[in-house]
Scaffold this motif. Structure first.
Motif, mmCIF file in Angstrom:
data_model
loop_
_atom_site.group_PDB
_atom_site.id
_atom_site.type_symbol
_atom_site.label_atom_id
_atom_site.label_comp_id
_atom_site.label_asym_id
_atom_site.label_seq_id
_atom_site.Cartn_x
_atom_site.Cartn_y
_atom_site.Cartn_z
ATOM 1 N N VAL A 50 0.842 -1.196 0.000
ATOM 2 C CA VAL A 50 0.000 0.000 0.000
ATOM 3 C C VAL A 50 0.882 1.251 0.000
ATOM 4 C CG1 VAL A 50 -1.684 1.336 1.321
ATOM 5 C CG2 VAL A 50 -1.985 -1.134 1.058
ATOM 6 N N ALA A 51 1.945 1.229 0.800
ATOM 7 C CA ALA A 51 2.856 2.382 0.838
ATOM 8 C C ALA A 51 3.530 2.593 -0.522
ATOM 9 C CB ALA A 51 3.904 2.182 1.928
ATOM 10 N N GLN A 52 3.937 1.499 -1.164
ATOM 11 C CA GLN A 52 4.553 1.599 -2.491
ATOM 12 C C GLN A 52 3.550 2.153 -3.499
ATOM 13 O OE1 GLN A 52 7.779 0.674 -3.409
ATOM 14 N NE2 GLN A 52 7.387 1.396 -5.493
ATOM 15 N N ALA A 53 2.313 1.706 -3.415
ATOM 16 C CA ALA A 53 1.276 2.198 -4.323
ATOM 17 C C ALA A 53 1.013 3.678 -4.101
ATOM 18 C CB ALA A 53 -0.009 1.399 -4.122
ATOM 19 N N GLU A 54 1.018 4.124 -2.858
ATOM 20 C CA GLU A 54 0.810 5.545 -2.581
ATOM 21 C C GLU A 54 1.894 6.384 -3.249
ATOM 22 O OE1 GLU A 54 0.662 5.987 1.624
ATOM 23 O OE2 GLU A 54 -1.406 5.257 1.796
ATOM 24 N N ARG A 55 3.138 5.927 -3.208
ATOM 25 C CA ARG A 55 4.219 6.672 -3.862
ATOM 26 C C ARG A 55 4.050 6.662 -5.380
ATOM 27 N NH1 ARG A 55 6.998 4.051 0.391
ATOM 28 N NH2 ARG A 55 7.598 2.308 -0.947
ATOM 29 N N THR A 56 3.630 5.532 -5.921
ATOM 30 C CA THR A 56 3.434 5.427 -7.375
ATOM 31 C C THR A 56 2.304 6.340 -7.838
ATOM 32 O OG1 THR A 56 4.187 3.119 -7.331
ATOM 33 C CG2 THR A 56 2.932 3.830 -9.258
ATOM 34 N N VAL A 57 1.203 6.341 -7.108
ATOM 35 C CA VAL A 57 0.071 7.188 -7.467
ATOM 36 C C VAL A 57 0.437 8.657 -7.314
ATOM 37 C CG1 VAL A 57 -2.275 7.853 -6.797
ATOM 38 C CG2 VAL A 57 -1.648 5.433 -6.929
ATOM 39 N N SER A 58 1.127 8.995 -6.249
ATOM 40 C CA SER A 58 1.543 10.384 -6.034
ATOM 41 C C SER A 58 2.429 10.864 -7.175
ATOM 42 C CB SER A 58 2.279 10.502 -4.700
ATOM 43 O OG SER A 58 2.668 11.829 -4.458
ATOM 44 N N ALA A 91 -7.702 5.513 -3.467
ATOM 45 C CA ALA A 91 -8.302 5.951 -2.209
ATOM 46 C C ALA A 91 -7.259 6.025 -1.095
ATOM 47 C CB ALA A 91 -9.433 5.004 -1.812
ATOM 48 N N ALA A 92 -6.353 5.061 -1.068
ATOM 49 C CA ALA A 92 -5.313 5.063 -0.036
ATOM 50 C C ALA A 92 -4.426 6.296 -0.160
ATOM 51 C CB ALA A 92 -4.476 3.789 -0.142
ATOM 52 N N GLU A 93 -4.063 6.661 -1.386
ATOM 53 C CA GLU A 93 -3.202 7.828 -1.578
ATOM 54 C C GLU A 93 -3.912 9.125 -1.220
ATOM 55 O OE1 GLU A 93 -0.992 11.100 -3.214
ATOM 56 O OE2 GLU A 93 -3.061 10.539 -3.728
ATOM 57 N N GLN A 94 -5.228 9.172 -1.440
ATOM 58 C CA GLN A 94 -5.969 10.403 -1.176
ATOM 59 C C GLN A 94 -5.998 10.768 0.306
ATOM 60 O OE1 GLN A 94 -7.270 12.567 -3.754
ATOM 61 N NE2 GLN A 94 -5.723 11.185 -4.595
ATOM 62 N N ARG A 95 -5.678 9.816 1.171
ATOM 63 C CA ARG A 95 -5.624 10.123 2.604
ATOM 64 C C ARG A 95 -4.565 11.163 2.924
ATOM 65 N NH1 ARG A 95 -5.034 4.017 4.809
ATOM 66 N NH2 ARG A 95 -3.316 4.173 3.313
ATOM 67 N N ARG A 96 -3.623 11.347 2.019
ATOM 68 C CA ARG A 96 -2.545 12.307 2.258
ATOM 69 C C ARG A 96 -2.991 13.755 2.081
ATOM 70 N NH1 ARG A 96 2.928 10.119 -0.710
ATOM 71 N NH2 ARG A 96 2.985 8.000 0.155
ATOM 72 N N HIS A 97 -4.140 13.974 1.446
ATOM 73 C CA HIS A 97 -4.507 15.321 1.032
ATOM 74 C C HIS A 97 -5.807 15.769 1.681
ATOM 75 C CE1 HIS A 97 -1.463 14.523 -1.962
ATOM 76 N NE2 HIS A 97 -2.159 13.495 -2.413
ATOM 77 N N PRO A 98 -5.825 16.951 2.270
ATOM 78 C CA PRO A 98 -7.094 17.496 2.762
ATOM 79 C C PRO A 98 -8.026 17.808 1.604
ATOM 80 C CG PRO A 98 -5.363 19.158 2.876
ATOM 81 C CD PRO A 98 -4.691 17.864 2.485
#
Length: 420
Positions: A50-58, A91-98
Motif C-alpha cells: 500500500v505504501a509503495q502504491a501511494e508513492r506510485t500514485v503520487s 483511495a489510499a493515496e488520497q488520505r494524504r490530502h485534505p
C-alpha cells in the motif's frame, strides 16, 4: 533515518524487476516477484505494498495524470480484478490530502470512482481484498505488480489542473442554488437524463433539442456577463474525457463536434483513450453533459439499425457501425453549429419551452470572439505540436443510416416543435 523492513525491500525489488522487465521476460518477472511476496509475512507485505502504491500514485499526479485517467488505463490495459484494486489504491493515496487541496473536478472523479478506504488497516488490506474477491495470495500479488507496473511506466502528460499538494489556490464551485449557472446546468442535466431514459423517440428529440438551446443560451449569457465585468478573472481550463474502443475515431469526432459548437477545442490522445477538451469552465461542463447523452443515444440508434439486415439477408458489419457513427458525428456537427448560430442571432428558450427571438446584444460578437481567442491561445500553449487525422467511410448504408439518426435528434428544434 528509518531502516527499510524486509517486506518493504521485497516489494520494492519485485516492483523494480517487473517495471524494468523486457516484454519477453515479463511473465517470469511477475511469477518470481509474486511468489516471493506470497511467501513472505502477508500483513507486512500488505502494508509495504500500500505504501509503495501511494508513492506510485503520487508520482502519477505530479506528471499530469488524474484519478479518472489512472482508472481508465487500468480498464483498458488490465482485467476486472485490477479495477477495484486500482480504485482502492487511489483511495489510499488520497488520505494524504485534505479535501480543500483538491479541485472540483478532482472531487467529482473520486465520487464517480466511489473511492473509499473500507479496509481495517493497511496491514489487513490484502487479506481482506483476497477474501472479498476469492483470490489466493499469488494471484493477488501478481495483479498488484501488474497494476503498479502499468502506473509506474506512465509518461508525463499535459496537466489539466493542479495536482494535490502542488500549492496555490484551488478553485471550488458552490454546490447550492447559485443564480444562473448551476440552475441552468441542473436543468440541462435533467433534460438529457430524461431524453436518455424515455421510451418515446419524439419525447427524447424534444428534450435534447431544448437542452442544446439552453446550453447555447447559457454560454452567451456568461460571455455577456463577463464582458460587462471587464477582464475575466478565470481563463480557459481543460478536462479529459474518455474515448474508448470500439469505434474510438467516430466517438472522438462526435466529441469534437459537440466541443466545437460550444466554443471548445479537443486534442485526442488515442494511445491513452482520452480527449483533452479546452474551453471555459461552464462550456466544459456542457460539453461533458451533451457528449455523454448523444453517445448514449447514438449507440442505441446504431444497435437498432445494426439489428436489421440487408435485403440480401447479410447481417450488419463492423464497417457499417463505423460508418454509421462517423455520419452521425458529421451530421450532429452541422446541427449543433446551426443551433449555436441561432442562439447568437437572438433565439432564446422561454420558461414554457418555446423559442423566442430577441435582438442580439451589440457586445455579444466581440465577447464571443475574445473567448474563442483565449481558448485558441490556451490550446497553443498546452499543445504546441498538433497533427490532424483523417477517417475513412467504407459503408454507404452505415453513412446514410447515421445521418438519418442524427437528423432525428432534432437538436435545433424551434418554437417548441421537432424538426423532421
Amino acid at each position: 533515518m528509518r531502516q527499510q523492513s524486509t517486506a518493504e525491500a521485497l516489494v520494492a525489488q519485485a516492483v523494480a524487476q517487473v517495471t524494468g522487465a523486457e516484454p519477453e521476460r515479463l511473465d517470469l518477472a511477475l511469477d518470481t516477484g509474486a511468489s516471493l511476496l506470497a511467501a513472505a509475512d502477508w500483513s507486512e507485505v500488505s502494508r509495504a505494498l500500500v505504501a509503495q502504491a501511494e508513492r506510485t500514485v503520487s508520482r502519477a499526479w505530479t506528471v499530469g495524470w488524474r484519478p479518472a485517467d489512472l482508472a481508465r488505463m487500468v480498464r483498458r490495459e488490465l482485467g476486472p480484478v485490477h479495477q477495484q484494486l486500482g480504485v482502492d489504491l487511489i483511495a489510499a493515496e488520497q488520505r494524504r490530502h485534505p479535501a480543500a487541496a483538491l479541485d472540483r473536478r478532482w472531487h467529482e472523479q473520486l465520487r464517480e470512482l466511489a473511492t473509499e478506504v473500507w479496509w481495517d488497516g493497511d496491514g489487513a488490506y490484502l487479506a481482506e481484498y483476497a477474501a472479498r474477491h476469492r483470490l489466493d495470495r499469488f494471484a493477488l500479488a501478481t495483479a498488484a505488480l501488474e497494476l503498479l507496473r502499468l502506473w509506474s511506466l506512465l509518461p508525463p502528460v499535459t496537466p489539466v489542473g493542479p495536482a494535490p499538494g502542488a500549492g496555490g489556490p484551488v478553485e471550488h464551485r458552490a454546490v447550492g442554488p447559485v443564480p444562473g449557472e448551476p440552475r441552468m446546468l441542473s436543468r440541462i442535466r435533467a433534460l438529457l437524463a430524461k431524453a436518455e431514459s424515455t421510451e418515446y423517440p419524439e419525447e427524447a428529440e424534444a428534450l435534447t433539442a431544448k437542452a442544446q438551446q439552453l446550453i447555447a443560451q447559457h454560454s452567451i449569457d456568461e460571455a455577456l456577463l463577463t464582458a460587462g465585468q471587464g477582464a475575466s478573472p478565470n481563463g480557459p481550463g481543460a478536462v479529459r474525457i474518455g474515448v474508448d474502443n470500439p469505434y474510438e475515431s467516430p466517438k472522438a469526432m462526435l466529441l469534437d463536434a459537440v466541443a466545437t459548437a460550444n466554443r471548445c477545442r479537443t486534442v485526442w490522445a488515442k494511445e491513452y483513450g482520452f480527449c483533452t477538451v479546452i474551453g471555459f469552465d461552464s462550456d466544459l461542463d456542457a460539453v461533458e453533459l451533451l457528449y455523454t447523452s448523444l453517445l448514449v443515444q447514438a449507440t442505441a440508434a446504431m444497435q437498432r439499425a445494426g439489428s436489421r439486415h440487408h435485403k440480401e439477408g447479410a447481417s450488419r458489419t463492423k464497417s457499417f457501425r463505423q460508418s454509421f457513427l462517423i455520419a452521425y458525428a458529421a451530421r450532429i456537427r452541422e446541427r449543433l453549429t446551426t443551433a449555436t448560430a441561432d442562439a447568437v442571432a437572438g433565439h432564446r428558450v422561454g420558461e414554457d419551452g418555446t423559442s423566442e427571438r430577441r435582438a442580439p446584444d451589440e457586445r455579444l460578437l466581440p465577447a464571443l470572439a475574445a473567448r474563442e481567442e483565449a481558448v485558441d491561445h490556451t490550446v497553443d500553449r498546452m499543445f504546441p505540436r498538433l497533427t490532424s487525422q483523417r477517417v475513412r467511410v467504407s459503408n454507404a448504408d452505415g453513412w446514410y443510416e447515421g445521418r438519418a439518426a442524427a437528423d432525428r435528434a432534432a437538436l435545433n428544434g424551434r418554437s417548441g416543435s421537432i424538426e423532421r
